[in-house]
Write an enzyme that holds these catalytic residues in place. Sequence first.
Site, short mmCIF file in Angstrom:
data_model
loop_
_atom_site.label_atom_id
_atom_site.label_comp_id
_atom_site.label_asym_id
_atom_site.label_seq_id
_atom_site.Cartn_x
_atom_site.Cartn_y
_atom_site.Cartn_z
N PHE A 123 50.45 13.67 18.15
CA PHE A 123 51.30 13.06 18.98
C PHE A 123 52.74 12.77 18.30
CE2 PHE A 123 53.59 9.81 21.63
CZ PHE A 123 53.64 10.41 22.85
N ASP A 193 44.78 6.22 15.39
CA ASP A 193 45.65 6.31 16.63
C ASP A 193 44.71 6.17 17.72
OD1 ASP A 193 47.21 5.95 18.65
OD2 ASP A 193 48.87 7.35 17.94
N TYR A 218 49.59 -0.17 27.09
CA TYR A 218 50.12 0.15 28.57
C TYR A 218 49.39 1.40 29.05
CZ TYR A 218 52.72 3.14 25.85
OH TYR A 218 53.35 4.26 24.87
N LYS A 219 48.35 1.85 28.45
CA LYS A 219 47.68 3.02 29.21
C LYS A 219 46.51 2.38 29.86
CE LYS A 219 49.35 6.39 25.46
NZ LYS A 219 50.32 6.97 26.29
N ARG A 361 48.32 17.87 33.10
CA ARG A 361 47.16 16.77 32.70
C ARG A 361 47.01 15.56 33.58
NH1 ARG A 361 48.62 12.66 27.75
NH2 ARG A 361 50.05 11.83 29.27
#
Length: 402
Positions: A123, A193, A218-219, A361
């Site tokens: 990422f 991560d 927040y996911k 996705r």
Amino acid sequence: MTLENARARDAADPLRAFRDRFALPDGVIYLDGNSLGALPKATAARVDDLVTRQWGDRLIRSWNEGWIDAPQRIGDKIARLIGAEPGEVIATDSTSVNLFKLLSAALHAQPDRRVILSEAGNFPTDLHIAEGVAASIPGASLRAVPRDRLADALGRDVAVLMLTQVHYKTAERFDIADWTARAHTAGALTLWDLSHSAGAIPVDLNRAGADLAVGCGYKYLNGGPGAPAFLFVAQRHQHRLANPLSGWMGHAAPFEFADGYAPGIRRWLTGTPPIVAMAALEEGVDLMLMADPSMIAAKSAALFDTMAAIGDALELACISPSDPARRGSHIAFRHPHAYALCQALIARGVIGDFRTPDVLRLGLTPLYLGFEDVVRAGDILGDVLQTGAYRDPGFAKRMTVT
């Protein structure tokens, strides 16, 4: 799976009751919880109480009535989701800031090793932060190599192996225990991560022997946009690793206004914690803790298989691993017009997202997504492909909502 089969599967779903705990808008099939989790219904009341009563009425007294303990209290709750012990996780800052802190600490603790090793295509923020850390420490550098070359790149100059457990695009998963063992054999620390892992798939950091980790709130933790992130430091390292952003809140007793720091997870705080955002995050974490992790994993796998079968029938190229032990909780399809396809789906109430250059996705969040949702989304996806609706020039020009 037919619509009738999907409804029967939903009726028998042991996690079905969790759906009613989320504020899901009518007419929307939400397949982007891997980017921003849905709003737990309890969060609005929790935040309202914090603003109107705790802040509005209690004012500064609320610091002694739960506020000051929030980062550690929430961190200990997150620890239960990722296989850590109390005192090893703290909720603080953003994922990027936490990466900076831990990477810097790992390099300073090993002056004879100057390399951060990571996967090319990781990422972007992970690699950007690593580049910044390397630029700030004399002799340090980032070495980013393809996944199949990581083992060969684990040399004696590597201070820390920084990997994202679940790849943000393909959902491909690293085996934490295996790669941690490889790093330790080479004399390096590991930094994981967990942004696409925590709350989505089983994670057991201590059993794997992991050293350091970060993740976002927040996911899958449903903490709200920009929710505080978290970091993990294994107890065995807390005496020798130091926070390079050593603000006053990281002191063992910040209100004594004394000099010097003491070891412990609190030292990884920097500035004053965002208490309103902490409250929202805690509601999301508390909700996740109510669910059986094995049921979450099983349902994630079943939702994936359902969507993968739909994609196969539509002749879409799935780039996510078929083995549930080798993937996270989203599915990725490659299509030459993936951006326009994503926008056409959003226009019809199916919210997924696009990743450059050609990936559609779709997040599969077990707590509030049902099999009927997946089947209906598949029907809409099939219609968009069959009719060529995604070829509307407007869809290629609109900005994505994610």
